[in-house]
Structures are given as structure tokens and as C-alpha cells.
Design a protein around this motif. Structure first.
Motif, PDB file in Angstrom:
ATOM      1  N   ALA A 139       0.803  -1.235   0.000  1.00 51.13           N
ATOM      2  CA  ALA A 139       0.000   0.000   0.000  1.00 51.13           C
ATOM      3  C   ALA A 139       0.831   1.279   0.000  1.00 51.13           C
ATOM      4  CB  ALA A 139      -0.929   0.011   1.211  1.00 51.13           C
ATOM      5  N   ARG A 140       2.159   1.167   0.132  1.00 53.10           N
ATOM      6  CA  ARG A 140       2.954   2.399   0.234  1.00 53.10           C
ATOM      7  C   ARG A 140       2.787   3.283  -0.999  1.00 53.10           C
ATOM      8  NH1 ARG A 140       9.498   3.048   1.449  1.00 53.10           N
ATOM      9  NH2 ARG A 140       9.576   5.305   1.057  1.00 53.10           N
ATOM     10  N   ARG A 141       2.898   2.701  -2.186  1.00 54.32           N
ATOM     11  CA  ARG A 141       2.785   3.509  -3.401  1.00 54.32           C
ATOM     12  C   ARG A 141       1.392   4.135  -3.541  1.00 54.32           C
ATOM     13  NH1 ARG A 141       3.462   1.405  -9.615  1.00 54.32           N
ATOM     14  NH2 ARG A 141       3.681   3.451 -10.606  1.00 54.32           N
ATOM     15  N   PRO A 142       0.309   3.389  -3.355  1.00 49.65           N
ATOM     16  CA  PRO A 142      -1.012   4.031  -3.400  1.00 49.65           C
ATOM     17  C   PRO A 142      -1.177   5.140  -2.362  1.00 49.65           C
ATOM     18  CG  PRO A 142      -1.243   1.653  -3.554  1.00 49.65           C
ATOM     19  CD  PRO A 142       0.191   1.907  -3.242  1.00 49.65           C
ATOM     20  N   ILE A 143      -0.629   4.953  -1.160  1.00 49.76           N
ATOM     21  CA  ILE A 143      -0.727   5.997  -0.133  1.00 49.76           C
ATOM     22  C   ILE A 143       0.000   7.252  -0.585  1.00 49.76           C
ATOM     23  CG2 ILE A 143       0.081   6.620   2.176  1.00 49.76           C
ATOM     24  CD1 ILE A 143      -0.579   3.746   3.042  1.00 49.76           C
ATOM     25  N   THR A 144       1.191   7.089  -1.166  1.00 47.88           N
ATOM     26  CA  THR A 144       1.939   8.248  -1.659  1.00 47.88           C
ATOM     27  C   THR A 144       1.158   8.985  -2.737  1.00 47.88           C
ATOM     28  OG1 THR A 144       4.017   7.090  -1.210  1.00 47.88           O
ATOM     29  CG2 THR A 144       4.124   8.998  -2.657  1.00 47.88           C
ATOM     30  N   MET A 145       0.588   8.240  -3.677  1.00 46.37           N
ATOM     31  CA  MET A 145      -0.181   8.870  -4.746  1.00 46.37           C
ATOM     32  C   MET A 145      -1.406   9.585  -4.199  1.00 46.37           C
ATOM     33  SD  MET A 145       0.126   5.967  -7.736  1.00 46.37           S
ATOM     34  CE  MET A 145      -0.638   7.010  -8.976  1.00 46.37           C
ATOM     35  N   LEU A 146      -2.017   9.022  -3.169  1.00 48.56           N
ATOM     36  CA  LEU A 146      -3.181   9.678  -2.566  1.00 48.56           C
ATOM     37  C   LEU A 146      -2.796  11.004  -1.933  1.00 48.56           C
ATOM     38  CD1 LEU A 146      -6.143   9.667  -1.653  1.00 48.56           C
ATOM     39  CD2 LEU A 146      -5.399   8.433   0.393  1.00 48.56           C
ATOM     40  N   THR A 147      -1.661  11.045  -1.233  1.00 49.71           N
ATOM     41  CA  THR A 147      -1.260  12.297  -0.589  1.00 49.71           C
ATOM     42  C   THR A 147      -0.877  13.360  -1.613  1.00 49.71           C
ATOM     43  OG1 THR A 147       1.031  11.521  -0.311  1.00 49.71           O
ATOM     44  CG2 THR A 147      -0.496  11.154   1.515  1.00 49.71           C
ATOM     45  N   LEU A 148      -0.434  12.925  -2.793  1.00 50.61           N
ATOM     46  CA  LEU A 148      -0.178  13.906  -3.856  1.00 50.61           C
ATOM     47  C   LEU A 148      -1.469  14.611  -4.253  1.00 50.61           C
ATOM     48  CD1 LEU A 148       2.286  11.929  -6.170  1.00 50.61           C
ATOM     49  CD2 LEU A 148       2.808  13.985  -4.839  1.00 50.61           C
ATOM     50  N   ALA A 149      -2.546  13.849  -4.357  1.00 50.52           N
ATOM     51  CA  ALA A 149      -3.848  14.445  -4.685  1.00 50.52           C
ATOM     52  C   ALA A 149      -4.383  15.259  -3.516  1.00 50.52           C
ATOM     53  CB  ALA A 149      -4.837  13.351  -5.066  1.00 50.52           C
ATOM     54  N   GLY A 150      -4.275  14.703  -2.303  1.00 45.41           N
ATOM     55  CA  GLY A 150      -4.793  15.408  -1.137  1.00 45.41           C
ATOM     56  C   GLY A 150      -4.095  16.722  -0.871  1.00 45.41           C
ATOM     57  N   GLY A 151      -2.831  16.824  -1.305  1.00 48.68           N
ATOM     58  CA  GLY A 151      -2.108  18.070  -1.103  1.00 48.68           C
ATOM     59  C   GLY A 151      -2.715  19.252  -1.835  1.00 48.68           C
ATOM     60  N   LEU A 152      -3.585  18.979  -2.800  1.00 55.78           N
ATOM     61  CA  LEU A 152      -4.244  20.060  -3.533  1.00 55.78           C
ATOM     62  C   LEU A 152      -5.397  20.688  -2.742  1.00 55.78           C
ATOM     63  CD1 LEU A 152      -4.502  18.319  -7.027  1.00 55.78           C
ATOM     64  CD2 LEU A 152      -2.833  20.049  -6.328  1.00 55.78           C
ATOM     65  N   ALA A 153      -5.798  20.053  -1.635  1.00 55.52           N
ATOM     66  CA  ALA A 153      -7.022  20.476  -0.951  1.00 55.52           C
ATOM     67  C   ALA A 153      -6.963  21.923  -0.501  1.00 55.52           C
ATOM     68  CB  ALA A 153      -7.300  19.555   0.235  1.00 55.52           C
ATOM     69  N   SER A 154      -5.895  22.308   0.207  1.00 51.58           N
ATOM     70  CA  SER A 154      -5.826  23.691   0.695  1.00 51.58           C
ATOM     71  C   SER A 154      -5.675  24.656  -0.467  1.00 51.58           C
ATOM     72  CB  SER A 154      -4.659  23.845   1.672  1.00 51.58           C
ATOM     73  OG  SER A 154      -3.420  23.571   1.033  1.00 51.58           O
ATOM     74  N   THR A 155      -4.906  24.258  -1.491  1.00 48.29           N
ATOM     75  CA  THR A 155      -4.710  25.126  -2.653  1.00 48.29           C
ATOM     76  C   THR A 155      -6.033  25.412  -3.350  1.00 48.29           C
ATOM     77  OG1 THR A 155      -2.519  24.144  -2.958  1.00 48.29           O
ATOM     78  CG2 THR A 155      -3.426  25.387  -4.798  1.00 48.29           C
ATOM     79  N   VAL A 156      -6.897  24.396  -3.412  1.00 45.09           N
ATOM     80  CA  VAL A 156      -8.197  24.554  -4.076  1.00 45.09           C
ATOM     81  C   VAL A 156      -9.226  25.177  -3.142  1.00 45.09           C
ATOM     82  CG1 VAL A 156     -10.125  23.277  -5.104  1.00 45.09           C
ATOM     83  CG2 VAL A 156      -7.772  22.648  -5.661  1.00 45.09           C
ATOM     84  N   GLN A 267       4.840  20.967   0.258  1.00 47.97           N
ATOM     85  CA  GLN A 267       4.338  19.663   0.681  1.00 47.97           C
ATOM     86  C   GLN A 267       4.205  18.723  -0.515  1.00 47.97           C
ATOM     87  OE1 GLN A 267       1.441  19.521   4.254  1.00 47.97           O
ATOM     88  NE2 GLN A 267       0.719  21.215   2.992  1.00 47.97           N
ATOM     89  N   THR A 268       3.598  19.214  -1.575  1.00 47.02           N
ATOM     90  CA  THR A 268       3.386  18.383  -2.760  1.00 47.02           C
ATOM     91  C   THR A 268       4.705  17.996  -3.413  1.00 47.02           C
ATOM     92  OG1 THR A 268       1.245  19.454  -3.146  1.00 47.02           O
ATOM     93  CG2 THR A 268       2.245  18.304  -5.003  1.00 47.02           C
ATOM     94  N   LEU A 269       5.642  18.941  -3.505  1.00 42.40           N
ATOM     95  CA  LEU A 269       6.937  18.633  -4.105  1.00 42.40           C
ATOM     96  C   LEU A 269       7.702  17.598  -3.283  1.00 42.40           C
ATOM     97  CD1 LEU A 269       8.093  22.189  -5.267  1.00 42.40           C
ATOM     98  CD2 LEU A 269       7.418  20.261  -6.718  1.00 42.40           C
ATOM     99  N   ALA A 270       7.593  17.694  -1.948  1.00 46.20           N
ATOM    100  CA  ALA A 270       8.272  16.725  -1.090  1.00 46.20           C
ATOM    101  C   ALA A 270       7.713  15.318  -1.312  1.00 46.20           C
ATOM    102  CB  ALA A 270       8.123  17.133   0.374  1.00 46.20           C
ATOM    103  N   ARG A 271       6.394  15.205  -1.420  1.00 48.07           N
ATOM    104  CA  ARG A 271       5.781  13.894  -1.656  1.00 48.07           C
ATOM    105  C   ARG A 271       6.147  13.360  -3.036  1.00 48.07           C
ATOM    106  NH1 ARG A 271       0.101  16.228   0.659  1.00 48.07           N
ATOM    107  NH2 ARG A 271       0.717  16.268   2.855  1.00 48.07           N
ATOM    108  N   LEU A 272       6.191  14.253  -4.024  1.00 46.80           N
ATOM    109  CA  LEU A 272       6.599  13.828  -5.362  1.00 46.80           C
ATOM    110  C   LEU A 272       8.042  13.360  -5.357  1.00 46.80           C
ATOM    111  CD1 LEU A 272       5.785  13.608  -8.336  1.00 46.80           C
ATOM    112  CD2 LEU A 272       6.561  15.964  -8.655  1.00 46.80           C
ATOM    113  N   GLY A 273       8.896  14.051  -4.591  1.00 44.00           N
ATOM    114  CA  GLY A 273      10.289  13.625  -4.479  1.00 44.00           C
ATOM    115  C   GLY A 273      10.416  12.271  -3.813  1.00 44.00           C
ATOM    116  N   GLU A 274       9.615  12.024  -2.784  1.00 43.80           N
ATOM    117  CA  GLU A 274       9.641  10.721  -2.122  1.00 43.80           C
ATOM    118  C   GLU A 274       9.204   9.634  -3.086  1.00 43.80           C
ATOM    119  OE1 GLU A 274       8.299   7.257   0.175  1.00 43.80           O
ATOM    120  OE2 GLU A 274       7.163   8.499  -1.240  1.00 43.80           O
ATOM    121  N   PHE A 275       8.167   9.913  -3.853  1.00 40.82           N
ATOM    122  CA  PHE A 275       7.635   8.932  -4.799  1.00 40.82           C
ATOM    123  C   PHE A 275       8.654   8.621  -5.895  1.00 40.82           C
ATOM    124  CE2 PHE A 275       5.262   7.935  -8.706  1.00 40.82           C
ATOM    125  CZ  PHE A 275       4.531   6.842  -8.270  1.00 40.82           C
TER     126      PHE A 275
END
Length: 398
Positions: A139-156, A267-275
């Protein structure tokens, strides 16, 4: 295979959960969690309540989410996110429908209890538990991808909420968000996969069983709970007051707002870097790196003071750290304690973190008022240092 066939196979398989949860995370965070920043002053002014009391309802909601967290995680382990998370969206819709109509303070607090229960079944922790149940140890990869999407919440959320308030008023803004939870989020939650991954360790090539992971109890588990809990004090408490602190330090308001805008993209860039670059690095190492990065930011503040260049560096490090730690809330428990009972494990870790998160804005405000901004920042730095010590002391499974 045609594009239509590949698309059909994708939505028929488990990966559609990542897409559906990505949409619902943006809606849930944006409708319930981020709106009080803009809504509370309007509610307080219309009802004649103090801002402290009105924001206290929001804190009560977060505390309620912490109380329910372990039960929600256990329910997801047993029944699946497709059966549990729709109730979170329905409760959220009910609470948002009620908020514009409550007149008494007791009713207002009661609505936030409902919204707190909704958060416990709608935000990252239940989503992580759902992905853990569907994908198991993978589940690690799906969790990472989910947080990439969730990081848009405050921006939107913030610009959208501001535009809706200006266009239709705060009452109708809540009604629109309630409709989105009711007619978009709840159905998407219900349509998530019902499959459950095997949590039995796979044998090694020579036939020997995989070494056992850590048990979700005892010293190691307590250290993980402590680390995430004391870290949670910082983003919740400090972000609520940081822009005001920048202003009192002599940074002009426009620059202060721009500094605040750094946080989300980092936040989003950090998660993308981890992924991209750290997918093979143990999540515990990622967590240690994240907290150490933020501790460097606090060291810069202590050495050089709160100037504009230091504030920029601090917000960069803060965004990187928080982006990674949010991700690690899902991946560290999975890597250390495994997929068996993962939802309950996530809930047990989330409860204390949410309880501290609910109190930290009030604590930071009290310390800053009675002492100074510097003392409040130092208190946050101590919390980060304690989180780092706890993460360092957590043993990795052999």
C-alpha cells in the motif's frame, strides 16, 4: 489493448480506490477542515459570539475525530472503507447543512461533534486504512499517490471558499459543500473496491517465512505514537498564528501571505520527491529526515531571528517536513507493524495526534500572549526535537 479496455480494467481493479479517494480527500478536507479559517469570523459576527468560542467548536470537532479514530480504523479493517467512509461523507453533509441554521451555542458545539465524527471517517487516516486493507503490504505507493492528490485540498479550498462567500454568502457556501459531500463523495466512497489483500507474509525463495514485524504494542509502538503526536502540535498550532507572528516581526502583510503560500506547494513537491527518488528508502528513515529538516528550520530562527530570508527558508523546510510526515503517517505503521489490523493501528496512532492538534492553537496563543512569540516558537521547536528523538529510538524490524 485499446485505451478504452485499459481504462475499463483500471476502474474494475483496486487502483480505482486511489482515484476515488483522491477526489473525496480534496472535497472532505476542503469542505470541513479548511473552511473554518474563513468561516469562523463570519459565524462569530452574525451570531454575536466570540471568535475564541466559535473556533473552539472546530477544536472540539478535531478532538471528537481523535476519539473516534481507533473505532473507525477497526471498522474499516472489518467491513472495508466502501462501507464505512460513505457514512463519513453523509455525516459531513448533515453537519454542513446544519451549521447555517444553529442559533444556540450548545447546538453549534453539537454540530461540530457530528463534523468531528465525519472527519474521523473521511480524512487521511481512514483513507490510509482503506488502502491498507485493499493493497496490504504493497500500500505504500497508493498511499503516496493519494497524498499527492490530497495536497491540492488547501490550494483549491481557500480560493474557492473565498469566491463562494463573495458570490453566494457563507450560508449557501456550506450548502454547496454539503451537496458535494452528499452527491459526489458518498457515492465514490461506496463504489470503492471491496477486495481485501492477503496479510499473510509471503515465503522467501528458500521457503523460510519472512521475519516477523514489530508488534503494535510495547515500547516501539509507544514511541511511534509519541513521535506523531508531538509533531502534530507544530503544524496545527504554529500555522494558525504564523502569519500574525511574521507581521509582528516586521514583515509586511503581502510578503507574509506569500510566505504562507510556499507551504502547500512544498508539501506536494516533497511527496513527489519521495515517490520518485525515495520509494526504496525505509519510511522510518524518511520520517527522521523530515523531522530533522524542520529542526534545522527552527535552528535558523534561533540563530538569525525572524527576518524575511530566514522566514522563506523556514517555510520551505516546514512544507517539506509536513508533506513527508503526513505521508509517513500512513507508511511508517505499515512498514513497522504490517498490514494485519492496519486500520486499528492507524486509528490508535491518530487519536493522540488529533487530541494534541485540537489543543495546540489555543496553547500557542496562550504562550504567545503571556510570554512572547519567541517563546511560542521555541515551544514548537522543542516538540519537533522530541519527535526526532522518538523516531530515532524506534527500532526497525530485522
Amino acid at each position: 489493448m485499446s485505451f478504452a479496455s485499459r481504462t475499463s480494467d483500471f476502474f474494475a481493479g483496486p487502483w480505482r480506490a486511489v482515484v476515488f479517494l483522491g477526489v473525496t480527500q480534496v472535497l472532505a478536507w476542503g469542505a470541513i477542515y479548511y473552511t473554518p479559517v474563513l468561516m469562523v469570523p463570519l459565524i462569530a459576527a452574525e451570531r454575536g459570539w466570540s471568535k475564541a468560542f466559535t473556533m473552539g467548536g472546530y477544536s472540539l470537532g478535531i478532538l471528537t475525530a481523535g476519539i473516534f479514530a481507533r473505532f473507525i480504523g477497526s471498522f474499516i479493517d472489518r467491513y472495508g472503507g466502501h462501507r464505512v467512509m460513505p457514512f463519513g461523507s453523509l455525516l459531513g453533509a448533515a453537519g454542513l447543512l446544519a451549521l447555517p441554521h444553529v442559533e444556540s451555542q450548545i447546538a453549534y458545539l453539537a454540530v461540530w461533534v457530528v463534523l468531528g465524527a465525519a472527519m474521523s471517517a473521511s480524512l487521511y487516516d481512514p483513507a490510509f486504512a482503506t488502502l491498507g486493507r485493499i493493497f496490504g503490504a504493497a500500500a505504500r505507493r497508493p498511499i503516496t499517490m493519494l497524498t499527492l492528490a490530497g495536497g491540492l485540498a488547501s490550494t483549491v479550498s481557500w480560493p474557492t471558499t473565498r469566491a463562494l462567500i463573495d458570490g453566494v454568502g457563507w450560508h449557501n457556501t456550506y450548502l454547496i459543500y454539503a451537496a458535494l459531500l452528499l452527491f459526489v463523495a458518498a457515492p465514490l466512497h461506496a463504489l470503492m473496491p471491496r477486495t481485501r489483500a492477503s496479510v499473510t507474509p509471503s515465503p522467501t525463495p528458500d521457503g523460510a517465512p519472512v521475519p516477523a514485524l514489530l508488534q503494535p504494542r510495547g515500547t516501539a509502538f509507544a514511541l511511534v505514537v509519541l513521535a506523531f503526536a508531538v509533531y502534530a502540535f507544530v503544524p496545527s498550532g504554529l500555522l494558525a498564528h504564523l502569519l500574525s507572528m511574521f507581521g509582528r516581526a516586521g514583515i509586511d502583510p503581502q510578503t507574509a501571505v506569500l510566505l504562507g503560500m510556499i507551504f502547500g506547494p512544498c508539501q506536494t513537491l516533497a511527496r513527489l520527491g519521495e515517490f520518485t527518488f525515495a520509494r526504496d528508502v525505509h519510511p522510518l528513515t524518511v520520517a527522521r529526515f523530515a523531522v530533522a529538516s524542520l529542526l534545522i528550520g527552527f535552528a535558523l530562527l534561533a540563530i538569525f531571528g525572524l527576518t524575511t530570508p530566514v522566514a522563506i527558508a523556514f517555510m520551505l523546510l516546514f512544507g517539506i517536513s509536513n508533506g513527508l510526515i503526513t505521508l509517513c503517517r500512513g507508511t511508517v505503521p505499515l512498514a513497522l507493524f504490517g498490514a494485519q489490523g492496519y486500520g486499528l493501528t492507524i486509528g490508535r496512532i491518530a487519536g493522540p495526534a488529533l487530541a494534541i492538534q485540537s489543543a495546540s492553537p489555543l496553547i500557542i496563543a496562550f504562550v504567545a500572549e503571556r510570554s512572547s512569540d519567541l517563546t511560542a516558537v521555541a515551544l514548537s521547536g522543542i516538540a519537533v526535537a522530541l519527535a526526532l528523538v522518538a523516531f530515532v529510538l524506534v527500532p526497525r524490524p530485522r
